[in-house]
Every structure is written in C-alpha cells, then in structure tokens.
Design an enzyme around this catalytic site. Structure first.
Site, short mmCIF file in Angstrom:
data_model
loop_
_atom_site.label_atom_id
_atom_site.label_comp_id
_atom_site.label_asym_id
_atom_site.label_seq_id
_atom_site.Cartn_x
_atom_site.Cartn_y
_atom_site.Cartn_z
N ASP A 171 0.85 -1.19 0.00
CA ASP A 171 0.00 0.00 0.00
C ASP A 171 0.88 1.24 0.00
O ASP A 171 1.82 1.34 0.82
CB ASP A 171 -0.85 0.05 1.29
N LYS A 191 -8.23 0.57 -5.21
CA LYS A 191 -9.40 -0.03 -4.56
C LYS A 191 -10.68 0.69 -4.95
O LYS A 191 -10.71 1.92 -5.03
CB LYS A 191 -9.26 0.07 -3.04
N GLY A 226 -5.21 -2.96 8.72
CA GLY A 226 -4.93 -1.79 9.55
C GLY A 226 -4.72 -2.11 11.02
O GLY A 226 -4.76 -1.21 11.85
N ARG A 247 -6.03 -20.44 6.91
CA ARG A 247 -6.27 -21.83 7.35
C ARG A 247 -7.65 -22.29 6.95
O ARG A 247 -7.84 -23.46 6.59
CB ARG A 247 -6.10 -21.95 8.87
N GLY A 297 -2.93 -7.43 8.19
CA GLY A 297 -2.27 -7.60 9.48
C GLY A 297 -0.82 -8.04 9.41
O GLY A 297 -0.19 -8.24 10.45
N GLY A 339 -0.11 -3.66 3.95
CA GLY A 339 -0.75 -2.35 3.91
C GLY A 339 -0.04 -1.41 4.84
O GLY A 339 1.05 -0.91 4.55
N SER A 340 -0.64 -1.19 5.99
CA SER A 340 -0.12 -0.24 6.96
C SER A 340 1.24 -0.68 7.51
O SER A 340 2.00 0.14 8.00
CB SER A 340 -1.12 -0.11 8.11
#
Lengths: 295, 200
Positions: A25, A82, A154, A166, A215, A236-237
C-alpha cells in the site's frame, strides 16, 4: 494478426506473475518509489493506509484519480487501486484510468450490502477478499481473477490473516478427500458454485492465485503466511506505519522469497526498528471489523 | 536432464510443471549453490525489478552470468528483460544477451493480449503457437550474434515485425509466456538447446 484482449487467461495470468511477491500500500509517489526500490511486485495506490482509514472513521471511498495517476507515472511495476464493494462505477473509473488491477475491497465502506460487482465484463482484472472457501469461489464466480484472504486490515495483528488462510486451505484439503456424492451438499453448504468446487478439488488449490492480506507487519509474518500455503502477500499499513519503511519493505520482500529458510528470515529481520504499533484484533468492537464486510 | 528454474519471484511453478511434462527434471533455484549440476536454467515471468534486486542481494548476479556462459538459459518476459544488455532503465540486468528491450512496450494490463505465432523451429511448425503477452516487453534491437525467432506483425502500423523471440547461441528470450499455455513445444525446444543438440 488476430489479437484477443481482456480474456480471463490474461487477467489470471498477471496474478501468476505476481506470485512469490509483495504488494505494498502506498499513498504518495514517493512511497511508490520506495516500494519499487525495495522489490515490491506491485503497489496499491490509496489516499490513506487502512490504519489511518480506521482512525479517521467516516465513509472511505475510491482515491482521487489524480493521485492514482501520479503514482502510475512514478513506477514501472503494476499499480492496483481499490473500489468499494458493489460500486461498479468506481470500478469503471479505475478501468478508464488504466490501473492494472482493481481491488474490490472491504477496507472501503461498502456501496452495496447484497451484491458484489459483476467483474466479468471488465477488461481490467479484479482481486477480492475472502474469509473462507465459499466466499473465495463466489468471487471467482463473479469474475475475480485473484483472491486474497482478508485478515483484519490496519491492525498489524496477523491472527485473522492466519485464520482466513487456514479456513480456505483447510477446506481445500477436506474437499480433496471427500467422496463424490458429498460434493453437491458441500457446494450448497459453503454457498459456492458447484463447477468451481469441482475445479478446486481437481486442482488441489483455488482456480486463481491466492495472496494473504490484513495484518502482516514483519518479515516473519510474511514467511508464516507463505509457509501456510499462500502465493504471496499484501502489506498495507505494516510498512509505512513502521519506523524505517524502506528497510522493512526490503526485508519483507526477502523473507517472502526465502520463506522456507529461517536463517535468511532471521538475518533480514535484524535491526528493522519499530514495527507498526498495531491494535490487537480482540480489542476491536464487532462494528470495527472490516473483514465482515461483503459476504 | 535437470533444468533449474530461478524461483526468486514469479511463475516458476508453471515452468516446473511444463519441464516435467516435456520429460526433464525441474529444480528451484534461490541461492548460488543451487546452480550446481544443472543442465540449463529458466528465468520465469514476474517483475524484472524484483527479480533483479533479489538476485543482487543474494549474490546471484555473477554466478548466473558464469552459468549463462556455459549452459542454456531461457528468459520469459521478465526473464528476457533480465538477460538483456539494456532495458533503458536503471535496474540490475545480467547483460548476457546482446539485445535491447522496451519494458511494458504495449502499455498497461488492459493492453495485454493473446495471439498466435508461427514458430518454424518448433516441432509440428505448421501448428500455430498460442502466445500470451502480459504487460510484455519487446525486443527493440538484436545484435549481430542474435537470431530472431519470431516477430509480431502489427497492422496498426507502428512499423511491422517487432521482435518477440530471439536466440543467441544457447540463450533464449521470449516476450510471451509458453508456460501459461498447455503447449510444451517451446519447452521441448529449450531442452534441445540445453542438451547441446540445437546449440550454437
């Protein structure tokens, strides 16, 4: 010369080229160049990373086309952007801009609570999130050419990414040992198109490339997802909310390639500085969870 | 015969499947010592900047150049860029093939396309080869030691006959992705180069 464009093979084919890689990102052209320098296979052009979307609250929409174009001009690697779930006009706009992939994403506020975009008529390919095999195959049924497990964007907490990977990969393993007469009931139970269930069983994997997202914040997180069996990772973050984004980005790229070599993962993890602070997923109220958006 | 597939990033798994189908062993290569004992190497499609940076960090640049001096090496798309002398951008290249490539020569993903090529060097040459071009490069210039294997006719008139496959001795570059089709004739052709029978 006869040319065919916009075929499913071309859409799914670009995702094949991204395998074993990291999609990052970015919110500025400068970020995009840092990501490319670090070895990202693609960037996701955004106005705000998910951690900031979370903090800001309000309605999160498609980014400003001017920003997306600036980012497209600043790098040679593919650029993704997005749109909101079900917002097919935002998708049309992104296609008109010439982005390389559209993420119909739960990170933005959904525009339609019942229907995702019919992705088949588009010439640009789509990636969509999922939490389980049924959701993945519904998206493929609508024309998604790439899937990513949702995780919880995030947060910097990898637990949901692990749960969703999983769930998908476990269901595929279960599907492969199932007797033929149970397949229709299984398709009904998970709400997936029967033909895609059969195809997944035969392939022993999703019919399209499957990345992990939501995450991932460290090289070890990326290697964990790769060892669980995904084809690549979205971060991302986790990069631009950390202390030293350039180093962390490069380290995550290297750990994704050498995910099976703990010595290399150890080496690249040294001295990366502060990881993103993060929020434990268990501290989130039900209404703050992004992964439950979409069906 | 054992062929390596450079597995830093990209569609290396698809190449491995095609090599096995064509009758060879396939081994993934991520570190220099894994080149030992191979009869040839494929550099897959992917992102050429990513592959170049990882190859540099993990000390593969010189070992790959040495390997290419002695064995057959084939690059598809990003792999072709990586083999070239010049990609008109600042990125790590092996520089072992005397070709200049233009990256993303056809535009962005919405301009990716499939078409059919006539490839006389393959088995059953009368049968067209289905070629998949994804954000593909073109070979702009081929040096005197390089044989042009395929060109793309362009009715839109950007100057016909642009190069999409080339060979320099036992080094091979293609802009398209034979590994994404069900047709293993190109992989079989590469195995003849790796076995020395079709060599320079």
């Amino acid at each position: 010369m006869q040319k065919e464009v916009g075929t499913f093979a071309l859409k799914a084919g670009l995702a094949e080229m991204l395998k074993g890689g990291v999609i990052m990102d970015v919110v500025t052209p400068e970020h995009a160049r840092i990501a490319e320098q670090a070895g990202a296979v693609a960037v996701m052009a955004l106005e705000r990373v998910p951690a900031d979307i979370r903090a800001a609250g309000g309605v999160a929409r498609m980014s400003d086309p001017a920003l997306i174009l600036e980012i497209m001009e600043s790098v040679t690697i593919p650029v993704m952007a997005k749109c909101r779930i079900g917002h097919f006009v935002e998708a049309q706009v992104l296609e008109a801009l010439g982005v390389d992939y559209i993420d119909e994403s739960e990170v933005l506020t959904p525009a339609d609570e019942a229907h995702h975009i019919d992705k088949r008529p588009f010439r640009v390919p789509f990636v969509c999130g999922c939490r389980n095999l049924g959701e993945a195959l519904r998206r493929v049924g609508e024309g998604a050419a790439m899937i990513r497990t949702k995780g919880e964007a995030g947060t910097g907490d990898v637990v949901e990414a692990v749960r969703h990977a999983r769930a998908v990969l476990g269901d595929i393993r279960r599907l492969q040992t199932m007797p033929d007469e149970e397949l229709m009931a299984f398709a009904k139970d998970i709400g997936a198109p029967y033909e895609l269930v059969i195809q997944t069983r035969e392939l022993g994997r999703l019919p399209v490339v499957n990345f992990a997202a939501g995450g991932i914040a460290t090289p070890a997180d990326a290697a964990l997802m790769m060892q669980l069996g995904v084809d690549g990772v979205f971060v991302g973050s986790g990069i631009f909310k950390s202390g030293d984004p350039a180093r962390r980005a490069k380290a995550i790229v290297e750990a994704t390639t050498h995910y099976n070599d703990p010595k290399i993962v150890a080496e690249v993890s040294k001295g990366l500085g502060q990881a993103m602070v993060g929020i434990g997923v268990t501290q989130l109220a039900e209404g703050e969870r992004l992964a439950v958006r979409g069906w | 015969m054992t062929i390596g597939v450079l597995a830093l990033q990209g569609d290396f798994a698809e190449h491995s499947v095609m090599l096995r189908r064509a009758g060879a062993e396939a081994r993934l290569v991520r570190l220099p010592e894994q080149l030992e004992g191979l009869d040839g190497l494929i550099i897959p499609g992917g992102e050429s900047t990513t592959i170049g940076k990882l190859a540099t960090t993990f000390g593969l640049m010189e070992p790959l150049r040495r390997f290419a001096g002695q064995h057959a090496v084939w690059g598809t798309c990003a792999g072709a860029i990586f083999l070239s002398k010049d990609a008109r951008r600042d990125q790590p290249l092996l520089g072992v093939m005397d070709i200049t490539v233009e990256r993303n020569a056809f535009g962005r993903q919405v301009d990716s396309f499939e078409t059919e090529l006539r490839l006389p060097m393959l088995e059953s040459p009368e049968r067209p080869f289905h070629a998949v071009f994804i954000r593909a490069p073109l070979i702009d210039r081929a040096g005197s030691g390089v044989d042009v294997l395929a060109r793309l006719e362009d009715p839109e008139g950007k100057g016909g006959g642009r190069i999409v496959a080339a060979r320099q001795g036992r080094l091979l570059a293609t802009s398209f992705h034979p590994e994404l089709t069900g047709d293993d004739r190109f992989h079989r052709y590469f195995l003849t180069l790796a076995g020395g029978r079709g060599g320079a």
